[in-house]
Design a protein around this motif. Structure first.
Motif, mmCIF file in Angstrom:
data_model
loop_
_atom_site.group_PDB
_atom_site.id
_atom_site.type_symbol
_atom_site.label_atom_id
_atom_site.label_comp_id
_atom_site.label_asym_id
_atom_site.label_seq_id
_atom_site.Cartn_x
_atom_site.Cartn_y
_atom_site.Cartn_z
ATOM 1 N N THR A 81 38.960 -16.911 14.809
ATOM 2 C CA THR A 81 37.843 -17.302 14.692
ATOM 3 C C THR A 81 37.218 -19.036 14.344
ATOM 4 O O THR A 81 37.430 -19.888 14.193
ATOM 5 C CB THR A 81 37.991 -16.872 12.915
ATOM 6 N N TYR A 82 35.796 -19.261 14.895
ATOM 7 C CA TYR A 82 35.319 -20.360 15.656
ATOM 8 C C TYR A 82 34.230 -19.909 15.566
ATOM 9 O O TYR A 82 33.074 -19.111 15.093
ATOM 10 C CB TYR A 82 35.699 -20.488 16.831
ATOM 11 N N TYR A 83 33.372 -21.276 15.088
ATOM 12 C CA TYR A 83 31.494 -21.582 15.482
ATOM 13 C C TYR A 83 31.588 -21.666 16.699
ATOM 14 O O TYR A 83 32.450 -22.432 17.105
ATOM 15 C CB TYR A 83 30.750 -22.243 14.291
ATOM 16 N N MET A 84 30.589 -21.221 17.239
ATOM 17 C CA MET A 84 30.133 -22.196 18.935
ATOM 18 C C MET A 84 28.700 -22.512 18.544
ATOM 19 O O MET A 84 27.528 -21.569 18.064
ATOM 20 C CB MET A 84 30.270 -21.727 19.806
ATOM 21 N N ALA A 85 27.520 -23.959 18.589
ATOM 22 C CA ALA A 85 27.027 -24.250 17.878
ATOM 23 C C ALA A 85 25.889 -24.673 19.466
ATOM 24 O O ALA A 85 26.473 -25.720 20.489
ATOM 25 C CB ALA A 85 26.137 -25.077 16.777
ATOM 26 N N TRP A 86 24.655 -24.960 19.176
ATOM 27 C CA TRP A 86 23.556 -25.962 19.938
ATOM 28 C C TRP A 86 22.978 -26.748 18.701
ATOM 29 O O TRP A 86 23.111 -26.617 17.492
ATOM 30 C CB TRP A 86 22.831 -24.587 20.132
ATOM 31 N N PHE A 87 23.478 -27.589 19.398
ATOM 32 C CA PHE A 87 22.706 -29.262 18.412
ATOM 33 C C PHE A 87 21.765 -29.368 19.774
ATOM 34 O O PHE A 87 21.340 -29.577 21.133
ATOM 35 C CB PHE A 87 23.559 -30.185 17.976
ATOM 36 N N GLY A 89 14.942 -41.417 19.787
ATOM 37 C CA GLY A 89 14.731 -42.366 18.233
ATOM 38 C C GLY A 89 14.894 -41.583 17.404
ATOM 39 O O GLY A 89 14.316 -41.531 16.708
ATOM 40 N N LYS A 90 15.943 -39.523 17.787
ATOM 41 C CA LYS A 90 15.995 -39.121 16.489
ATOM 42 C C LYS A 90 17.195 -38.527 16.078
ATOM 43 O O LYS A 90 18.566 -38.823 16.797
ATOM 44 C CB LYS A 90 15.146 -37.963 16.729
ATOM 45 N N GLU A 91 18.165 -38.710 14.951
ATOM 46 C CA GLU A 91 19.084 -38.029 14.844
ATOM 47 C C GLU A 91 19.421 -36.797 15.407
ATOM 48 O O GLU A 91 18.710 -36.042 15.431
ATOM 49 C CB GLU A 91 19.471 -37.888 13.402
ATOM 50 N N ARG A 92 20.721 -36.484 15.563
ATOM 51 C CA ARG A 92 21.162 -34.460 16.576
ATOM 52 C C ARG A 92 21.084 -34.015 15.008
ATOM 53 O O ARG A 92 21.419 -34.574 13.967
ATOM 54 C CB ARG A 92 22.271 -34.591 16.825
ATOM 55 N N GLU A 93 20.107 -33.164 15.669
ATOM 56 C CA GLU A 93 19.647 -31.449 14.657
ATOM 57 C C GLU A 93 20.884 -30.560 15.072
ATOM 58 O O GLU A 93 21.052 -30.053 16.510
ATOM 59 C CB GLU A 93 18.791 -32.071 14.316
ATOM 60 N N PHE A 94 20.913 -30.166 14.199
ATOM 61 C CA PHE A 94 21.662 -28.564 14.440
ATOM 62 C C PHE A 94 20.826 -27.217 14.448
ATOM 63 O O PHE A 94 19.565 -27.392 14.378
ATOM 64 C CB PHE A 94 22.251 -27.785 13.005
ATOM 65 N N VAL A 95 20.748 -27.049 15.936
ATOM 66 C CA VAL A 95 19.869 -25.573 16.518
ATOM 67 C C VAL A 95 20.273 -24.240 15.628
ATOM 68 O O VAL A 95 19.578 -23.681 15.422
ATOM 69 C CB VAL A 95 19.427 -25.679 17.949
ATOM 70 N N ALA A 96 21.655 -23.713 16.253
ATOM 71 C CA ALA A 96 21.991 -22.192 16.009
ATOM 72 C C ALA A 96 23.124 -21.849 16.467
ATOM 73 O O ALA A 96 23.574 -23.037 16.782
ATOM 74 C CB ALA A 96 21.198 -21.451 17.213
ATOM 75 N N THR A 113 25.241 -14.664 13.028
ATOM 76 C CA THR A 113 23.898 -15.617 14.142
ATOM 77 C C THR A 113 23.374 -16.559 12.356
ATOM 78 O O THR A 113 22.796 -15.988 11.843
ATOM 79 C CB THR A 113 22.823 -15.368 14.596
ATOM 80 N N VAL A 114 22.933 -18.064 13.088
ATOM 81 C CA VAL A 114 21.917 -18.790 12.356
ATOM 82 C C VAL A 114 21.612 -20.032 12.743
ATOM 83 O O VAL A 114 22.086 -20.134 13.674
ATOM 84 C CB VAL A 114 23.270 -19.630 11.038
ATOM 85 N N TYR A 115 20.380 -19.625 12.098
ATOM 86 C CA TYR A 115 19.116 -20.880 12.716
ATOM 87 C C TYR A 115 18.683 -21.962 12.172
ATOM 88 O O TYR A 115 18.937 -21.245 10.938
ATOM 89 C CB TYR A 115 17.932 -19.294 13.936
ATOM 90 N N ALA A 116 18.227 -22.836 12.713
ATOM 91 C CA ALA A 116 17.363 -23.933 12.260
ATOM 92 C C ALA A 116 16.165 -23.181 11.896
ATOM 93 O O ALA A 116 15.572 -22.155 12.571
ATOM 94 C CB ALA A 116 17.193 -25.025 13.017
ATOM 95 N N ASP A 117 15.256 -23.407 10.580
ATOM 96 C CA ASP A 117 13.769 -23.334 10.432
ATOM 97 C C ASP A 117 12.964 -23.384 11.802
ATOM 98 O O ASP A 117 11.919 -22.578 12.249
ATOM 99 C CB ASP A 117 13.961 -23.523 9.115
ATOM 100 N N SER A 118 13.434 -24.233 12.825
ATOM 101 C CA SER A 118 12.469 -24.831 12.905
ATOM 102 C C SER A 118 11.936 -23.891 14.977
ATOM 103 O O SER A 118 10.948 -24.020 15.509
ATOM 104 C CB SER A 118 13.066 -26.294 13.856
ATOM 105 N N VAL A 119 13.475 -23.175 15.024
ATOM 106 C CA VAL A 119 13.947 -22.712 15.793
ATOM 107 C C VAL A 119 13.460 -21.320 15.447
ATOM 108 O O VAL A 119 13.691 -19.969 16.560
ATOM 109 C CB VAL A 119 14.784 -22.531 16.834
ATOM 110 N N CYS A 159 26.227 -28.096 23.549
ATOM 111 C CA CYS A 159 27.363 -27.307 22.625
ATOM 112 C C CYS A 159 28.450 -27.947 22.008
ATOM 113 O O CYS A 159 29.128 -28.574 22.545
ATOM 114 C CB CYS A 159 27.594 -26.611 23.748
ATOM 115 N N ALA A 160 28.703 -27.086 20.973
ATOM 116 C CA ALA A 160 30.189 -27.833 20.641
ATOM 117 C C ALA A 160 30.724 -26.447 19.643
ATOM 118 O O ALA A 160 29.759 -25.400 19.204
ATOM 119 C CB ALA A 160 28.905 -28.728 19.070
#
Length: 119
Positions: free
Chosen positions: A31-37, A42-49, A58-64, A96-97
């Motif tokens: 059991t594990y997550y695979m995600a995109w950041f 000039g900005k910090e790394r942010e979670f995408v999905a 699945t889980v998504y950032a509001d922006s996408v 990818c993470a």
């Protein structure tokens, strides 16, 4: 040692689409997550999905939400990010993470792939 290899980045016009791929060299825990950041200049790394193995939740950032879709191919140990209706603000390096086992943190990262959206 897990290796994550991304591909599929590039230059696209606003409103266009791209599909990113991330291939994992091995499966780790059951059991594990695979995600995109992503990280824009000039900005910090942010979670995408993210997507959970094996449930596929699945889980998504509001922006996408509504524009990006994360999916997987179990046989290929590969996760995809289909990006539609791209905007200028989607320009970033996409990473990818893997969080394996879940809760241990994203310990495995790919090298990143550049996505540039032009007007």
């Amino acid at each position: 040692q897990v290796q994550l290899v991304e591909s599929g980045g590039g230059l696209v016009q606003a409103g266009g689409s791209l599909r990113l791929s991330c291939a994992a060299s091995v499966r780790t825990f059951s059991t594990y997550y695979m995600a995109w950041f992503r990280q824009a200049p000039g900005k910090e790394r942010e979670f995408v999905a993210r997507i959970t193995w094996p449930s596929g939740i699945t889980v998504y950032a509001d922006s996408v939400k509504g524009r990006f879709t994360i999916s997987r191919d179990n046989a290929k140990n590969t996760v995809y990010l289909q990006m539609n209706s791209l905007k200028l603000e989607d320009t970033a390096v996409y990473y990818c993470a893997m969080d394996s086992p879940i809760g241990s943190g994203y310990n495995y990262w790919g090298q990143g792939t550049q996505v540039t959206v032009s007007s």
